[in-house]
Scaffold this motif. Structure first.
Motif, PDB file in Angstrom:
ATOM      1  N   VAL A   5      34.415  62.323  33.737  1.00  0.00           N
ATOM      2  CA  VAL A   5      34.685  63.580  33.034  1.00  0.00           C
ATOM      3  C   VAL A   5      35.148  63.365  31.600  1.00  0.00           C
ATOM      4  N   ILE A   6      35.062  62.124  31.115  1.00  0.00           N
ATOM      5  CA  ILE A   6      35.502  61.859  29.746  1.00  0.00           C
ATOM      6  C   ILE A   6      34.725  62.704  28.737  1.00  0.00           C
ATOM      7  N   PHE A   7      33.456  62.993  29.036  1.00  0.00           N
ATOM      8  CA  PHE A   7      32.639  63.838  28.141  1.00  0.00           C
ATOM      9  C   PHE A   7      33.311  65.183  27.893  1.00  0.00           C
ATOM     10  N   PHE A   8      34.078  65.669  28.877  1.00  0.00           N
ATOM     11  CA  PHE A   8      34.721  66.988  28.772  1.00  0.00           C
ATOM     12  C   PHE A   8      36.184  66.887  28.322  1.00  0.00           C
ATOM     13  N   ARG A   9      36.598  65.722  27.847  1.00  0.00           N
ATOM     14  CA  ARG A   9      38.020  65.458  27.615  1.00  0.00           C
ATOM     15  C   ARG A   9      38.687  66.454  26.674  1.00  0.00           C
ATOM     16  N   PHE A  60      30.971  72.271  37.905  1.00  0.00           N
ATOM     17  CA  PHE A  60      29.838  71.611  37.296  1.00  0.00           C
ATOM     18  C   PHE A  60      30.114  70.141  37.008  1.00  0.00           C
ATOM     19  N   LEU A  61      31.329  69.691  37.185  1.00  0.00           N
ATOM     20  CA  LEU A  61      31.673  68.319  36.867  1.00  0.00           C
ATOM     21  C   LEU A  61      31.034  67.348  37.862  1.00  0.00           C
ATOM     22  N   PRO A  62      30.680  66.151  37.388  1.00  0.00           N
ATOM     23  CA  PRO A  62      29.942  65.183  38.229  1.00  0.00           C
ATOM     24  C   PRO A  62      30.824  64.383  39.168  1.00  0.00           C
ATOM     25  N   PRO A  68      43.174  63.026  26.542  1.00  0.00           N
ATOM     26  CA  PRO A  68      44.346  63.213  25.666  1.00  0.00           C
ATOM     27  C   PRO A  68      44.791  64.654  25.460  1.00  0.00           C
ATOM     28  N   LYS A  69      43.953  65.640  25.823  1.00  0.00           N
ATOM     29  CA  LYS A  69      44.319  67.046  25.632  1.00  0.00           C
ATOM     30  C   LYS A  69      45.077  67.632  26.816  1.00  0.00           C
TER      31      LYS A  69
END
Length: 284
Positions: free
Chosen positions: A61-65, A3-5, A98-99
């Motif tokens: 994908v930073i929104f999902f970080r 689902f990632l853009p 960062p995760k």
């Protein structure tokens, strides 16, 4: 994470254990792409993606970080990139995601040899913690017959350099790759090279012919007669018998395998051999 853009240049491949990882494509295809048995990237021309495009994908994908724990760097041998480019990519991942706790990559042994141990240590410190290497065989005649572009020595030294730098190794052997002619030496020498490397992870797949056996034979530089099911299992037994591993997590559970084997070698070696012998009895 379909689902990632991110727009991928397909086909896209990843190891089974990276099923829940972010796949970040930093190169397209395989720089070698001549192995007789491999059709993965034959439809693609190798190229390295522009660093600005890679960073743009990371930004997407930073929104999902907070949910991204593992990252796999594709395609076939992203370790061919220079150390400086890889460090730039790794540092960008660390800064924006960062995760993330594990970053992994496919690698050719010669790519590992092309970098100094100090460079590999720098990559490890920046987050590269695991390399997947298709050893295929520990036998030089088999490696030559399938145009692998590697030898026992280059494979051994490349993998040992990775381990010395702190990077974990996951290696794969291709059951049946030597055919009937080289089956015994393929099994014994494949076990031998694993004994010297002592990888953290090892697995086997079974040789198959996506474009047919004749297509494979035309590219194989020696006489080739494929192993039947029983012979493949017997080759696996010989391979396991000759392993002297200390703490390698071993898996032979791909859909191509005729017998499922899971455990730690050497702790579970006798149990695996028992299962192999039962499989042979049941299939005779």
């Amino acid at each position: 994470m379909n689902f990632l853009p991110i727009q991928y240049d397909e086909p896209l491949f990843r190891p089974p254990s990276e099923a829940y990882s972010l796949i970040l494509q930093i190169s397209n295809g395989c720089s070698w792409n001549r192995c007789t048995f491999c059709e993965m990237y034959t439809s693609k021309k190798f190229k390295i993606k522009k660093i600005e495009d890679i960073k743009a994908d990371i930004n997407k994908v930073i929104f999902f970080r907070n949910n991204i724990r593992k990252v796999f760097l594709a395609d076939g041998d992203a370790m061919v990139l220079s150390t400086n480019k890889l460090l730039d990519i790794l540092n960008t991942i660390n800064k924006n995601l960062p995760k993330v706790r594990r970053i992994s990559v496919y690698a050719k042994p010669k790519d590992l040899l092309s970098k100094s141990i100090n460079e590999l240590k720098m990559l490890n410190k920046a987050g590269l913690s695991l390399v997947y290497v298709g050893i295929e065989s520990g036998d030089n005649k088999v490696l030559s017959s399938v145009n692998k572009g590697e030898t026992y020595e280059s494979t051994l030294n490349g993998l040992l350099n990775a381990r010395k730098s702190g990077i974990k190794t996951s290696v794969m052997i291709l059951n049946g790759l030597g055919g009937k002619q080289f089956s015994e030496r393929h099994a014994i020498n494949s076990a031998k090279i694993l004994n010297e490397i002592q990888p953290e992870f090892a697995s086997t797949l079974v040789l198959y012919f996506p474009f047919g056996q004749r297509h494979f034979e035309k590219r194989y530089s020696s006489n080739f007669t494929p192993l039947n099911k029983i012979e493949l299992i017997m080759e696996m037994r010989l391979f396991i018998e000759n392993t002297k591993l200390e703490n390698t997590i071993f898996r032979s559970d791909h859909a191509s395998n005729h017998i499922v084997l899971k455990g730690i070698l050497s702790k579970d070696k006798n149990k695996m051999l028992k299962n192999i012998n039962l499989a042979l009895i049941n299939n005779y």
